[in-house]
Write a protein that holds these residues in place. Sequence first.
Motif, PDB file in Angstrom:
ATOM      1  N   GLN A 112      53.177 -51.206 -25.503  1.00  0.00           N
ATOM      2  CA  GLN A 112      54.290 -51.633 -24.160  1.00  0.00           C
ATOM      3  C   GLN A 112      55.715 -51.254 -24.491  1.00  0.00           C
ATOM      4  O   GLN A 112      56.427 -50.310 -23.963  1.00  0.00           O
ATOM      5  N   ARG A 159      61.160 -48.204 -20.206  1.00  0.00           N
ATOM      6  CA  ARG A 159      61.932 -49.339 -19.399  1.00  0.00           C
ATOM      7  C   ARG A 159      63.278 -49.439 -19.332  1.00  0.00           C
ATOM      8  O   ARG A 159      64.055 -50.326 -18.759  1.00  0.00           O
ATOM      9  N   TYR A 214      53.060 -56.098 -16.511  1.00  0.00           N
ATOM     10  CA  TYR A 214      53.820 -56.857 -17.380  1.00  0.00           C
ATOM     11  C   TYR A 214      53.969 -58.074 -17.259  1.00  0.00           C
ATOM     12  O   TYR A 214      53.684 -59.112 -18.018  1.00  0.00           O
ATOM     13  N   TRP A 216      49.182 -64.007 -21.816  1.00  0.00           N
ATOM     14  CA  TRP A 216      50.283 -64.832 -22.807  1.00  0.00           C
ATOM     15  C   TRP A 216      50.081 -66.350 -22.920  1.00  0.00           C
ATOM     16  O   TRP A 216      49.897 -66.745 -24.148  1.00  0.00           O
ATOM     17  N   ASP A 261      49.020 -54.708 -29.356  1.00  0.00           N
ATOM     18  CA  ASP A 261      49.275 -55.933 -28.503  1.00  0.00           C
ATOM     19  C   ASP A 261      48.503 -55.898 -27.172  1.00  0.00           C
ATOM     20  O   ASP A 261      47.737 -55.042 -26.713  1.00  0.00           O
ATOM     21  N   TYR A 262      48.795 -57.286 -26.631  1.00  0.00           N
ATOM     22  CA  TYR A 262      47.848 -57.752 -25.270  1.00  0.00           C
ATOM     23  C   TYR A 262      48.055 -56.957 -24.117  1.00  0.00           C
ATOM     24  O   TYR A 262      47.487 -57.361 -23.174  1.00  0.00           O
ATOM     25  N   HIS A 263      49.079 -56.140 -24.174  1.00  0.00           N
ATOM     26  CA  HIS A 263      49.315 -55.358 -22.824  1.00  0.00           C
ATOM     27  C   HIS A 263      48.127 -54.358 -22.438  1.00  0.00           C
ATOM     28  O   HIS A 263      48.091 -53.764 -21.328  1.00  0.00           O
ATOM     29  N   HIS A 321      48.754 -58.883 -31.671  1.00  0.00           N
ATOM     30  CA  HIS A 321      49.879 -59.626 -32.291  1.00  0.00           C
ATOM     31  C   HIS A 321      49.866 -61.136 -32.038  1.00  0.00           C
ATOM     32  O   HIS A 321      50.687 -61.804 -32.849  1.00  0.00           O
ATOM     33  N   ILE A 322      49.141 -61.468 -30.940  1.00  0.00           N
ATOM     34  CA  ILE A 322      49.448 -62.782 -30.721  1.00  0.00           C
ATOM     35  C   ILE A 322      48.147 -63.756 -31.048  1.00  0.00           C
ATOM     36  O   ILE A 322      47.278 -63.318 -31.384  1.00  0.00           O
ATOM     37  N   ARG A 326      63.611 -65.819 -28.870  1.00  0.00           N
ATOM     38  CA  ARG A 326      63.586 -65.407 -27.673  1.00  0.00           C
ATOM     39  C   ARG A 326      63.734 -66.911 -26.783  1.00  0.00           C
ATOM     40  O   ARG A 326      63.192 -67.743 -27.453  1.00  0.00           O
ATOM     41  N   ARG A 348      62.052 -61.786 -20.544  1.00  0.00           N
ATOM     42  CA  ARG A 348      61.154 -62.295 -19.221  1.00  0.00           C
ATOM     43  C   ARG A 348      61.799 -62.912 -18.230  1.00  0.00           C
ATOM     44  O   ARG A 348      61.034 -63.799 -17.552  1.00  0.00           O
TER      45      ARG A 348
HETATM   46  C1  G6P Z   1      56.014 -60.976 -28.716  1.00  0.00           C
HETATM   47  C2  G6P Z   1      55.285 -59.827 -28.497  1.00  0.00           C
HETATM   48  C3  G6P Z   1      55.430 -58.424 -28.382  1.00  0.00           C
HETATM   49  C4  G6P Z   1      56.756 -58.246 -27.343  1.00  0.00           C
HETATM   50  C5  G6P Z   1      57.911 -59.216 -27.855  1.00  0.00           C
HETATM   51  C6  G6P Z   1      59.172 -59.461 -27.036  1.00  0.00           C
HETATM   52  O1  G6P Z   1      56.567 -60.778 -30.106  1.00  0.00           O
HETATM   53  O2  G6P Z   1      53.777 -60.040 -29.413  1.00  0.00           O
HETATM   54  O3  G6P Z   1      54.539 -57.605 -27.928  1.00  0.00           O
HETATM   55  O4  G6P Z   1      57.121 -57.166 -27.644  1.00  0.00           O
HETATM   56  O5  G6P Z   1      57.033 -60.495 -28.018  1.00  0.00           O
HETATM   57  O6  G6P Z   1      58.589 -59.605 -25.907  1.00  0.00           O
HETATM   58  P1  G6P Z   1      58.870 -58.631 -24.406  1.00  0.00           P
HETATM   59  O7  G6P Z   1      58.146 -58.966 -23.602  1.00  0.00           O
HETATM   60  O8  G6P Z   1      60.577 -58.537 -24.279  1.00  0.00           O
HETATM   61  O9  G6P Z   1      58.700 -57.106 -24.944  1.00  0.00           O
END
Ligand code: G6P
Length: 503
Positions: free
Chosen positions: A26, A68, A107, A116, A162-164, A186-187, A297, A335
Motif C-alpha cells: 500500500q 497518494r 484504506y 487493524w 501487509d494487511y491492505h 507486518h501486524i 505515530r 490516519r
Molecule cells: C504500520 C503498518 C504499515 C503502515 C504503517 C504506517 O507499520 O504495518 O503497513 O504503512 O503502519 O501507517 P500508514 O497508514 O500511515 O501507512
Amino acid sequence: MAATRRTIGKILDDRLSDHMFIVVSQAEPYIHNYVKDVVKTTRGTGGLVAAMEPLLKANKGLWIAHGRGAADREVVDEHDKIKMPPGKKAYILKRIWVNKKNYRGWYYGFSNEALWPLCHNVFERPTFRQSDWEAYVEVNQQFADAILAETEGKKAVVWIQDYHLALVPQMLKDKRPDLMVGYFWHIPWPLADTFRICPWSKEVLEGMLGNELIGFQRHTYCRNFLTSVSKELEAKVDFDAMTVTYNNKTSYIRHFPISIDYQAVRQSSEKNKKFGKSYIKQTVTGRYEYLSVGVDRIEYTKGLPERIKAIDRFLEKYPEYQEKFVHINILVPSRTLIKRYEDLDRELETLIENVNFKYATANWQPIHTIKESLPPSEVYKYYKSANVAMVTSLADGMNLVAKEYVAAGPDDGVLILSEQTGAADELHDALIVNPYDIERLADSIKLALEMPRDERKRRMEALRTVVAENNVYTWASRFIHNIFDINSHLELRTENGNPATSG
Ligand code: G6P
C-alpha cells in the motif's frame, strides 16, 4: 552470518536470474508532494524500503504501490511509472490510483477500521461495513490486475506486504498458478476466535492461501493463523510442519522478525556530533538531568496514555526526580480521517497538559512533544541524547523504534520495552514491562535511571549484538531463500539462514 546491503543483491543474482522481482505494498517507497509549488520527494520511513531497494536494484525490479502524494501523478510516465531511487534509476515504481470513494473504504475503512483493530486486539472495537469490504475487494483486484499485466509472459516472484492486500494472492493464482507469490503480514494475527468475528474472515483466509509462503513477525501469530484456517476452512493444517493444504495447494507459514539496517543507523548516529543537552535545548526550555524519549505515530495501539500516566505516577511516587527528569515524545500524525485517531490526539494533549500543570516549576516541565514527522537523522539525535527510550505498545507486530534506539542510542542507554511487541521476543536485555501495569511501568523508569552504568552497558551491548545479527537484510534474504526453496522442493532454512536439519 548477518546479510548486508551488499550481499543481499547477490541473492537475487544467484537465485532469481530469469525471474522478475515485484514488491507490492500500500505504502510507496517514495512519495511526491508540493512544497510551495515545487515537487518534493520524500523517502518512506521504516525498514521496508531499506530492505527492498538492494533487491530491486539487483534485479532491476518493480515496486507497485498506491500513489497518494499530491504530486505523484505529475512525475510518472504514461504507464504511471517512474524510475527510482531519485537520481539513480535502478528500479521502477508503478503507481496505482485508487479513487477517493475506494480509498476511504479500502484504506481507512476495511484496512484500518476493521483489520487493524481486529488484529491488534487492544479492546478497540473493529467496524465492519459492507461498503468498505466492497472497496477492499475492488482495490485488491486493481492491484492484482496491474501485477498480471506486468508479468504477462514472464516468470516472476511477487512479494506482497501487509494487511491492505490480503486478497491479491489468490486473485493472482486464479489467473497465473505459475507465479511465485509470498506475503509478509507486518501486524499481529489474533486468536482464531477473535479473527472469526470478521464477517469476511473466510474470504480473507482464502485470499491469503494463494501464497506459497506467508511470513509473520512471531511464532505465536503463525500458530494463531494456522488455528484460524483449521477452524474456518476445510483445509488440511499441519501444525508440526506449519503448512496448510487447501484446494490441492500448499502454503508454508513461517515467522521472520523484521529489523532495521543496523549498520546504517549505527554509522549515522556515530558520525553525528549534535546531540546531548546542547542539542536538546531546542526542544526543552529549562534544565534537566535525565532524558527519556518516545517516537510513535499517534496511534491507539502504542500505549501512549499509559506511558503518560506512568510518568505521572513516577514523579508522584519518586518526587526526588521532579525537576530532574524530562520525557520528549515525537508524535507523528496518522490516519487523521478516522475519528478514533483524532480523539486520541485530543486525549493525549489533555493528559500531557494536566501532568505538566501538576508538576511544572518556573524553569522545568516534565513532558515535551514534537508533533511532526522528522527525518531519521534528526530522530537519531534524540535517541543518542536519551538515557531511556520508552516503547509501551499494547500490541505491536514488531516495533522498530526499539531496534533503532538500540542502534542509535548511547552505549549506556536503557530500553523500556512492552512485552506485547514482537521486539520483546528478541530483545531480552531490555527492561520488559506490561504496559497496562502503570505502577510497575512507573517503577521501571526509576529502575532504568538507577541501574549501574556497567549493567546498562552490558545490556546495550547484548541488544546490539542481536539487532546487528538479525538485520533487515538477513530478514529479507531468509524470506527470498525460503520462497525459492519451497519452489525447488528443498528443505526450508531456519532462522539463522542455514538449511534446517531434520528431526
Ligand atoms: C504500520 C503498518 C504499515 C503502515 C504503517 C504506517 O507499520 O504495518 O503497513 O504503512 O503502519 O501507517 P500508514 O497508514 O500511515 O501507512
